[in-house]
Every structure is written in structure tokens, then in C-alpha cells.
Write an enzyme that holds these catalytic residues in place. Structure first.
Site, PDB file in Angstrom:
ATOM      1  N   GLY A  96       0.803  -1.209   0.000  1.00 42.62           N
ATOM      2  CA  GLY A  96       0.000   0.000   0.000  1.00 42.62           C
ATOM      3  C   GLY A  96       0.840   1.264   0.000  1.00 42.62           C
ATOM      4  O   GLY A  96       1.981   1.276  -0.482  1.00 42.62           O
ATOM      5  N   HIS A  97       0.283   2.331   0.572  1.00 40.71           N
ATOM      6  CA  HIS A  97       0.922   3.642   0.566  1.00 40.71           C
ATOM      7  C   HIS A  97       2.251   3.625   1.314  1.00 40.71           C
ATOM      8  O   HIS A  97       3.230   4.210   0.872  1.00 40.71           O
ATOM      9  CB  HIS A  97      -0.044   4.649   1.212  1.00 40.71           C
ATOM     10  N   PHE A  98       2.283   2.962   2.462  1.00 39.28           N
ATOM     11  CA  PHE A  98       3.502   2.861   3.267  1.00 39.28           C
ATOM     12  C   PHE A  98       4.154   1.503   3.012  1.00 39.28           C
ATOM     13  O   PHE A  98       4.179   0.627   3.873  1.00 39.28           O
ATOM     14  CB  PHE A  98       3.189   3.059   4.743  1.00 39.28           C
TER      15      PHE A  98
END
Length: 310
Positions: A289-291
Site C-alpha cells: 500500500g501507501h507505506f
């Protein structure tokens, strides 16, 4: 009677001949602060000071804490420096009278930070908010940039999830208490956790301390107002996209892209647009995901080491 050395002195002499005993090893992470204008900037650092430097620029709502697992992956060979922005992590939060919480000011602060640490050149590692900061540094002083690493930070409008744009557009067009309401939703604990878990195929690798740490920062008195100012000024970053695209097209810096393909904010269309600007870019997409560092720090660390060694 034969004299003997005090135990402490004997140990000191013994330790001087043992690897790793004489002083703190370069790969050991140190935690420091430096004053830059009206802001006290906290940073993590590790690695040999004579080695090439990697400047790690974090995203929202995190801090240098997001690089806690990547730093040891790189510090054996490279000097790694990760600052917290003013209003984030362990850095200070100057009053709005003393500090403008916008990205142009933030980039100036980080430029001053590198000067205070006497870092003449660096490879930029940019995630989320780190993109607008890093590209401002690169555009202002391209001669200092030895390479660029982009992790889920877009500089193209098509790289944004339209659903996220739909929440920000009214706020940017007309800032009122009503249009601020959806933006304030990004400061809620459930949203912070969602930013870490959404799209993460290896969710069991995510340490809950990550979002708990971020939320503690968001919940400090007055911090919501600071973050609102940053998010309000993010529209200036979008206006700078053509200039940053022109920088990449002209300078063709050595570029590595390490990207969580399931990012709910920044889509892989942004990766494709970056590849069109820098065809020689080394691209690695992860089922994250984003992180992405929360689940793929070892894999991203390996990609960074190979990129830096080229």
C-alpha cells in the site's frame, strides 16, 4: 606484591583492540536535533560520514520513524539521514507567526538542514510529502542531486486517485469550515490506521506502533491546524508539477522507483508517467500500500543498495 590495573582501565585497554568496541560503530543509528531558523529539526542518522548520502524525506502523517527499518538496511555502506519536518515527529512546532507551514518554506528548511549538517550532495528518497520537498530541492540545486528514489509520491495529476481529489478540490477552491470537514477526517485514528493497512497484502508485517506513533503526533494540541496549513498549501505542489516534470526530462537523473501498487492515494498511472519522462528509470512495484516500507523494507532496501551500487 605485583600491581594491577583497575578493572575499568583494563577493560578499556582490552576493548581498544576489539572490533566494534572502540567508539560507536558507523551503522549505529544516532538521534539528534539541529536548529534551522525558528525550527528545531530532529533527525536520525547512521552510516559512514565519508560515504555517499541518502536523504530520506518522509510522508504524511508520519516522520523519520517510517524509515526505522530501512536505515539499518543501508547504513553499512551509505550515510543515511532522515529528518522530521517541523510539526511532525520530534521536531518542534513553531507558532504560525514564526513559521509558514507550506511546502516552499518546508523545502527551504530542509535545504538549511543539509547545510547545517554539511551535506554537499545526496541521493533523494522521497515518499508522499517528501516528493514536493525533494523536487523543490532538486530543481533549486540540481548539481547536489546524485540520484532520485521515488516511493509513492506523484508529480502527475493522473497519478492521483480521483476519489481523493474529490475530497481536496472543494477545500482548495474555497476554504471554509464546511470544506475543511472532509480534510479533518484525515486526522482521525481510524484513517491513520487505514493509510497503513489499505492495500497491504502482507498486513501481518505491519507493526501497529507505526500508526500509533503517527496518531500521537497528530493529536498534539494545535497540530491539526498545522496539518491543515500543509494540506491547504498542497495545491501549490500540483501547480509545480509541470516544472518538476521538466526537471526530470531535462536532467535525466539516475532514478529508482519503488512503489506500493495498491496505494489508495497515488496510482500506478503516476509510475507510468514518470517512466515516460525518465525511460532509464529502474522500476520495482510491490504488492503493498501507501507505506510500502512497513511490509517490504528488506525488498526495498535491496533495490536501493543495487541502485546505489551502479
Amino acid at each position: 606484591m605485583k600491581s594491577t590495573l583497575p578493572i575499568a582501565s583494563a577493560l578499556l585497554i582490552m576493548s581498544s583492540g576489539l572490533p566494534g568496541w572502540a567508539g560507536e560503530p558507523d551503522s549505529q543509528v544516532s538521534y539528534n536535533t539541529v536548529q534551522v531558523g525558528d525550527a528545531s529539526v530532529f533527525y536520525r542518522a547512521a552510516g559512514p560520514k565519508s560515504a555517499p548520502t541518502i536523504l530520506l524525506l518522509h510522508g504524511f502523517p508520519s516522520s523519520s520513524h517510517m524509515f526505522r527499518e530501512l536505515i539499518p538496511e543501508l547504513a553499512e555502506t551509505y550515510r543515511v539521514i532522515a529528518p522530521d519536518y517541523p510539526g511532525f515527529g520530534q521536531s518542534s512546532s513553531p507558532s504560525a507567526d514564526a513559521y509558514d507551514y507550506d511546502f516552499a518554506t518546508l523545502a527551504t528548511t530542509i535545504a538549511g538542514f543539509t547545510e547545517a549538517l554539511e551535506v554537499p550532495s545526496y541521493t533523494l528518497f522521497m515518499q508522499d510529502f517528501g516528493g514536493p520537498v525533494g523536487f523543490r530541492l532538486a530543481q533549486a540545486n540540481p548539481e547536489k542531486v546524485e540520484g532520485i528514489i521515488i516511493q509513492n509520491a506523484t508529480i502527475h495529476a493522473e497519478g492521483w486517485n480521483p476519489d481523493i481529489v474529490g475530497q481536496f478540490a472543494p477545500f482548495w477552491e474555497n476554504r471554509t469550515a464546511e470544506t475543511e470537514t472532509p480534510i479533518r477526517g484525515f486526522f482521525a485514528p481510524e484513517t491513520t490506521r487505514w493509510q497503513y493497512t489499505q492495500g497491504a497484502s502482507l498486513a501481518h508485517r505491519i507493526n501497529p506502533d507505526a500508526w500509533v506513533n503517527d496518531q500521537s503526533g497528530l493529536d498534539r494540541p494545535g497540530n491539526h491546524e498545522i496539518q491543515l496549513e500543509y494540506l491547504w498549501s498542497y495545491q501549490d505542489n500540483v501547480a509545480q508539477y509541470p516544472a518538476w516534470q521538466a526537471y526530470l526530462a531535462e536532467h535525466q537523473p539516475d532514478t529508482l522507483i519503488v512503489w506500493g501498487r495498491n496505494d489508495p492515494f497515488f496510482l500506478t498511472e503516476g509510475v507510468e508517467a514518470l517512466q515516460a519522462l525518465v525511460p532509464a528509470a529502474d522500476v520495482h512495484l510491490f504488492d503493498a500500500g501507501h507505506f510500502a516500507l512497513e511490509t517490504h523494507a528488506a525488498e526495498i532496501g535491496d533495490a536501493v543498495r543495487r541502485f546505489m551500487a551502479r
